[in-house]
Scaffold this active site. Structure first.
Site, PDB file in Angstrom:
ATOM      1  N   ASP A  76     -25.837  57.806  11.143  1.00  0.00           N
ATOM      2  CA  ASP A  76     -24.885  58.707  10.027  1.00  0.00           C
ATOM      3  C   ASP A  76     -25.532  59.512   9.443  1.00  0.00           C
ATOM      4  O   ASP A  76     -26.767  59.219   9.180  1.00  0.00           O
ATOM      5  CB  ASP A  76     -24.481  57.717   9.283  1.00  0.00           C
ATOM      6  N   ASP A 286     -21.501  67.679   8.810  1.00  0.00           N
ATOM      7  CA  ASP A 286     -21.661  65.997   9.420  1.00  0.00           C
ATOM      8  C   ASP A 286     -21.185  65.397  10.362  1.00  0.00           C
ATOM      9  O   ASP A 286     -19.079  65.454  10.306  1.00  0.00           O
ATOM     10  CB  ASP A 286     -20.772  65.180   7.816  1.00  0.00           C
TER      11      ASP A 286
END
Length: 432
Positions: A76, A286
């Site tokens: 992540d 992201d």
């Protein structure tokens, strides 16, 4: 990443290519498998940002501890602290057992790691009854994990040892999807925070390339001196040193300046894309979020212009009560027999010095398993962040397909170049 509709237990395989630069190490590169697994519902979420509503969880297999214990961790780029499930009574094979590792070290409250390096955590750390540094990580879907900060040796492929890596050894928490979370041991944080894996490794540059047509992909730490790679166009990272309530200081933040649909630039002032005095309105790149989310007024303007330009080309779903993943309310009916989507107007995201083109199949996402009569349901891959309660623009990985995306922390910039990511993998000698 644009994945075909597959069964819940199917696996797609990616590759992680890492260029490591460590003192006293002669190793120059290492290849690891990175898996992408389709899930039925949200899995892991990111602090201070919208929840992971995507259908894919990216995981990498590592070894932690001495002797090494195999773990599977979600990758992540939107989180800082890596963490492992360290429940005292493991109920699944996805738990890490700290008591079996001779190199495991809990971090006391008095440590500078606890007192100074945790400043960007969503919630402040505390001191437990044993005077150990205690952390709680809460997520946007109301799930959370908590436990003690610790350090141990991380190993890539049991060969490259990274001693003293700080992570959270989490022994309790609540989950929005216990079944899926039980299949992974934890999470690897990759943002700009001081305790992220990137920062602890001392890597000042990393890149990734996500294919939109098959299972190949690349994540590369270090400088990408690749002769076949197109010159990258760069946009500066936006940094605000003053703490603001709605600004994530350790995210990969850039400046969105406008949006163009085909030849029409949305009639919006540039100020609407800039963070306000509270920090609301930042733009984050992201890879941990699937789709792209825009603040309400910008989303509405884009939605109306896309509707106008696709009138007579696409048939709207016509169901005002259907909102895909809570934030995507522009959906269409497409005949099940139709193999190829019609020609659609491209959407270009205009950043300072860089454009990102979203075109073709990246504009619409087929909702898995949902039909209306003889039609499939496709939804526009931009959503309204206001509906999620998120005060930010978030550029998701679905719109980063077939682009080389470089995060250059040394020069505080993000670079983009269009590239066939499957061919990039081949050129790097990675398996298909």
């Amino acid at each position: 990443m644009d994945f075909p509709v597959i069964t819940t237990n199917s696996l797609l395989f990616f590759t992680l290519l890492i260029f490591l630069h460590y003192p006293n190490s002669c190793l120059s590169s290492l290849i690891l498998p990175l898996k992408a697994k389709l899930t039925q519902s949200p899995a892991v979420t990111t602090p201070n940002k919208l929840s992971f509503h995507h259908n894919v969880t990216l995981t990498v297999a590592l070894a932690v501890g001495s002797p090494p214990q195999q773990v599977t961790m979600v990758l992540d780029t939107g989180s800082e602290l890596s963490w492992l499930n360290c429940k005292k009574t493991p109920t699944t094979p996805s738990s890490f057992a700290p008591h079996l590792s001779t190199s495991y070290r809990p971090i006391p409250c008095s440590s500078p790691t606890c007192t100074t390096k945790t400043r960007d955590f969503t919630l402040p750390v505390s001191c437990d009854p044993n005077k150990l540094c205690h952390a709680i990580l809460s997520y946007a879907d109301a799930s959370s994990v908590e436990g003690n900060l610790a350090s141990d040796t991380y190993r890539f492929d049991n060969s490259v040892a990274l001693p003293g890596m700080v992570f959270g050894c989490m022994d309790s928490g609540s989950s929005s999807n216990p079944e899926e979370d039980s299949k992974t041991t934890g999470l690897i944080g990759m943002n700009r925070g001081s305790l992220s894996l990137v920062s602890q490794m001392g890597s000042r540059q990393f890149s990734y390339c996500i294919s939109g047509t098959d299972s190949s992909g690349v994540l590369l730490f270090g400088e990408a001196n690749l002769p076949w790679l197109k010159p990258l166009n760069y946009t500066p990272m936006i940094q605000i040193s003053t703490p603001l309530p709605y600004f994530d200081r350790v995210a990969y933040t850039v400046q969105l300046e406008g949006i163009r649909v085909a030849g029409t630039v949305l009639p919006l002032p540039k100020s609407i894309f800039e963070p306000d005095h509270t920090g609301a309105g930042q733009t984050m790149v992201d890879s941990g979020t699937q789709f792209t989310f825009l603040l309400g007024p910008v989303y509405t303007s884009l939605k109306n212009e896309f509707l106008r330009q696709t009138k007579g080309i696409l048939r709207p779903l016509g169901d005002p009560n259907f909102v895909f993943q809570g934030a995507m309310d522009l959906c269409y009916r497409v005949e099940l027999t139709r193999a190829v989507l019609p020609q659609l107007p491209s959407v270009n995201l205009l950043f300072r010095g860089v454009e990102m083109s979203v075109a073709g199949e990246k504009l619409l996402y087929k909702v898995p398993g949902l039909t209306r009569g003889s039609d499939s349901v496709y939804c526009f891959t931009f959503g309204n962040s206001d509906l999620l309660g998120v005060e930010a623009y978030v550029i998701g990985h679905h719109h980063q397909q077939n682009m080389w995306v470089e995060f250059d922390l040394a020069r505080s910039r993000v670079g983009l170049a269009e590239v066939r990511c499957d061919l990039a993998s081949q050129r790097l000698g990675l398996p298909p």
